[in-house]
Write an enzyme that holds these catalytic residues in place. Structure first.
Site, mmCIF file in Angstrom:
data_model
loop_
_atom_site.group_PDB
_atom_site.id
_atom_site.type_symbol
_atom_site.label_atom_id
_atom_site.label_comp_id
_atom_site.label_asym_id
_atom_site.label_seq_id
_atom_site.Cartn_x
_atom_site.Cartn_y
_atom_site.Cartn_z
ATOM 1 N N GLY A 177 -0.822 -1.053 -2.183
ATOM 2 C CA GLY A 177 -0.552 -2.475 -2.391
ATOM 3 C C GLY A 177 -0.956 -3.042 -3.737
ATOM 4 O O GLY A 177 -0.459 -4.081 -4.155
ATOM 5 N N ASP A 232 -5.519 -5.121 -3.581
ATOM 6 C CA ASP A 232 -4.580 -6.231 -3.441
ATOM 7 C C ASP A 232 -5.202 -7.397 -2.693
ATOM 8 O O ASP A 232 -5.096 -8.542 -3.105
ATOM 9 C CB ASP A 232 -3.283 -5.757 -2.749
ATOM 10 C CG ASP A 232 -3.526 -4.969 -1.469
ATOM 11 O OD1 ASP A 232 -4.692 -4.794 -1.058
ATOM 12 O OD2 ASP A 232 -2.533 -4.516 -0.868
ATOM 13 N N ASP A 251 -9.258 -8.519 3.229
ATOM 14 C CA ASP A 251 -8.918 -9.080 4.540
ATOM 15 C C ASP A 251 -10.149 -8.965 5.425
ATOM 16 O O ASP A 251 -11.077 -9.750 5.268
ATOM 17 C CB ASP A 251 -7.686 -8.322 5.075
ATOM 18 C CG ASP A 251 -7.099 -8.917 6.331
ATOM 19 O OD1 ASP A 251 -6.912 -10.133 6.380
ATOM 20 O OD2 ASP A 251 -6.822 -8.161 7.277
ATOM 21 N N LYS A 257 -9.049 -13.453 1.967
ATOM 22 C CA LYS A 257 -8.941 -14.265 3.187
ATOM 23 C C LYS A 257 -10.349 -14.462 3.742
ATOM 24 O O LYS A 257 -10.816 -13.636 4.541
ATOM 25 C CB LYS A 257 -8.095 -13.535 4.242
ATOM 26 C CG LYS A 257 -6.618 -13.389 3.928
ATOM 27 C CD LYS A 257 -5.950 -12.643 5.091
ATOM 28 C CE LYS A 257 -4.494 -12.370 4.839
ATOM 29 N NZ LYS A 257 -3.924 -11.442 5.851
ATOM 30 N N PHE A 269 -0.586 -13.407 7.398
ATOM 31 C CA PHE A 269 -0.030 -12.212 6.781
ATOM 32 C C PHE A 269 0.856 -12.574 5.582
ATOM 33 O O PHE A 269 1.684 -13.480 5.654
ATOM 34 C CB PHE A 269 0.796 -11.450 7.827
ATOM 35 C CG PHE A 269 1.205 -10.085 7.373
ATOM 36 C CD1 PHE A 269 0.297 -9.035 7.344
ATOM 37 C CD2 PHE A 269 2.507 -9.845 6.955
ATOM 38 C CE1 PHE A 269 0.679 -7.776 6.908
ATOM 39 C CE2 PHE A 269 2.894 -8.578 6.525
ATOM 40 C CZ PHE A 269 1.979 -7.552 6.502
ATOM 41 N N ARG A 295 7.583 -5.120 -1.248
ATOM 42 C CA ARG A 295 6.617 -4.862 -2.322
ATOM 43 C C ARG A 295 7.173 -5.235 -3.686
ATOM 44 O O ARG A 295 6.434 -5.503 -4.619
ATOM 45 C CB ARG A 295 6.260 -3.372 -2.386
ATOM 46 C CG ARG A 295 5.443 -2.853 -1.227
ATOM 47 C CD ARG A 295 4.879 -1.478 -1.590
ATOM 48 N NE ARG A 295 4.450 -0.712 -0.433
ATOM 49 C CZ ARG A 295 3.272 -0.836 0.155
ATOM 50 N NH1 ARG A 295 2.398 -1.719 -0.290
ATOM 51 N NH2 ARG A 295 2.958 -0.086 1.188
HETATM 52 P P1 5GP Z 1 -9.041 -4.826 5.057
HETATM 53 O O1 5GP Z 1 -8.832 -5.427 6.427
HETATM 54 O O2 5GP Z 1 -9.652 -3.453 5.165
HETATM 55 O O3 5GP Z 1 -9.821 -5.746 4.166
HETATM 56 O O4 5GP Z 1 -7.606 -4.670 4.434
HETATM 57 C C1 5GP Z 1 -7.018 -3.429 4.352
HETATM 58 C C2 5GP Z 1 -5.671 -3.432 3.725
HETATM 59 O O5 5GP Z 1 -4.763 -4.005 4.656
HETATM 60 C C3 5GP Z 1 -5.477 -4.226 2.441
HETATM 61 O O6 5GP Z 1 -5.875 -3.537 1.292
HETATM 62 C C4 5GP Z 1 -3.976 -4.412 2.482
HETATM 63 O O7 5GP Z 1 -3.340 -3.268 1.964
HETATM 64 C C5 5GP Z 1 -3.705 -4.560 3.960
HETATM 65 N N1 5GP Z 1 -3.588 -5.991 4.296
HETATM 66 C C6 5GP Z 1 -4.537 -6.839 4.718
HETATM 67 N N2 5GP Z 1 -4.050 -8.085 4.886
HETATM 68 C C7 5GP Z 1 -2.736 -8.013 4.546
HETATM 69 C C8 5GP Z 1 -1.663 -8.977 4.493
HETATM 70 O O8 5GP Z 1 -1.786 -10.174 4.785
HETATM 71 N N3 5GP Z 1 -0.452 -8.501 4.085
HETATM 72 C C9 5GP Z 1 -0.219 -7.195 3.758
HETATM 73 N N4 5GP Z 1 1.007 -6.869 3.381
HETATM 74 N N5 5GP Z 1 -1.201 -6.276 3.771
HETATM 75 C C10 5GP Z 1 -2.441 -6.686 4.166
HETATM 76 MG MG MG Z 2 -4.484 -2.187 0.230
#
Ligand code: 5GP
Ligand code: MG
Length: 180
Positions: A48, A104, A107, A136, A157, A170
């Site tokens: 991402g 990117d 989350d 977020k 999302f 993307r």
């Molecule tokens: P984490 O939950 O581990 O912080 O996020 C892991 C990965 O999930 C991020 O690096 C990203 O690639 C994907 N991700 C998290 N939130 C979103 C979102 O709102 N949209 C998209 N497309 N990917 C997300």
């Molecule tokens: Mg990612």
């Protein structure tokens, strides 16, 4: 910008291309200042982050290097509740290096937390900072903070500018969020 349809989902515009690029310029200015006499190594988490990393890297005036890593977890190989992760493509020794991790979006924080604690810190870098385009705050449950944040956004999302929905979207130069 108008509505965006990706497969079965409808998205609404959130950030324009110029908003994104202006903010990235500010972050690059900060990094150029913070690392004036250093030569950081950027570790970019795929997939991402490829657009974010590319745009930020073009705006750097310091001497720096970049490496791309993909995170995978060893499912079932160990009998622990937390599967350890591995960073595919990470061939550098990080010992003594000034590391800037780019992702990117922050989350839940799980990916970055595990990457920092399982992969990066055990190699004893000199310093570690994290840069994310999107954050977020309401979703983040792991104890991890980003040092450079592009935009704080709602817990919804998003797609575009490198971020996908089921592999699509993307390519878009702007960012959209799921329509409620
Ligand atoms: P984490 O939950 O581990 O912080 O996020 C892991 C990965 O999930 C991020 O690096 C990203 O690639 C994907 N991700 C998290 N939130 C979103 C979102 O709102 N949209 C998209 N497309 N990917 C997300
Ligand atoms: Mg990612």
């Amino acid at each position: 910008m108008s509505y965006l349809q990706v497969l079965d989902k409808t998205f609404i515009p959130l950030l324009s291309e110029s908003q994104i690029l202006d903010r990235i310029q500010n972050i690059a200015d900060e990094i150029n200042q913070d690392y004036k006499n250093k030569q950081p190594l950027f570790l970019v988490i795929l997939n991402g982050s490829f657009m974010f990393a590319s745009d930020i890297f073009k705006k750097l005036s310091i001497q720096s290097r970049i490496s791309f890593v993909k995170i995978a977890s060893y499912k079932g190989l160990v009998s622990s509740t937390e599967n350890p992760i591995t960073a595919i493509g990470l061939d550098q020794n990080l010992h003594g290096q000034d590391i800037i991790i780019l992702d990117d979006i922050l989350d839940t924080g799980k990916t970055l937390y595990r990457f920092v604690h399982d992969v990066v810190l055990p190699m004893h870098p000199n310093s570690v900072k994290i840069g994310v385009l999107l954050y977020k705050p309401k979703a983040c449950v792991f104890d991890i903070k980003a040092d450079y944040v592009g935009f704080e956004i709602d817990n919804r999302f998003v797609v575009g500018y490198g971020l996908d929905y089921d592999g699509y979207a993307r390519n878009l130069p702007e960012i959209y969020q799921l329509k409620s």
